[in-house]
Write a protein that holds these residues in place. Sequence first.
Motif: not given
Length: 185
Positions: A137-148, A169-185
């Motif tokens: 995470s420290k080496s990446e300049s990406i704004d939105r980061k997640a941990f599944l 880093i936002k944490q997710f316990k399900s791929t479905g919730k992560l995919l929803g978060w990605i879609e809301t971009g």
Amino acid sequence: MGQDTRAGELLSLPESEVQLALPAVCVMEAISAFNRKRDGRNKFKAELARQLGDLQRSIDVSSAQQLVTELTDADLTNDKLLSELFQRLDATLSGIANRAQLIPISAGIIQEQTQLSRQTELDRADALILSSILAHSKSESIDRKAFLTGNFRDFEKEPVKLLLAEAGIKQFKSTGKLLGWIETG
């Protein structure tokens, strides 16, 4: 092992939309988890064989013979399940290798793991995963980061949640919730 029905969706997202990274140690952890599952299937197979041997001696007992048929079917289904799990593991690992960046273990990550293990009370394997994620995470300049993770019980502990939040880093316990978060971009 069929525990995440939407993993394929995540792996199929274009790289322009989502960058995936996985601590390399997680590949070994997946293989170890599979080996434990395989050992359980093999113990079950051995118990089936023992039970079948006992039941086959009861030649004149119709319910025993019915159970022999059913246990034989169970043995075949168990073999089929194990084969399917092997295929799924291989396909998933290939998909990850083709799609995700594998985060290598470094001396710095190992040193950080030792400190994180004490600080967070994570076991050493989970602390190594966390250390890998934080270093990446420290080496990446990406704004939105997640941990599944399916291991939400350990990674939702307060010190871990705080470290992930501090790293953005936002944490997710399900791929479905992560995919929803990605879609809301």
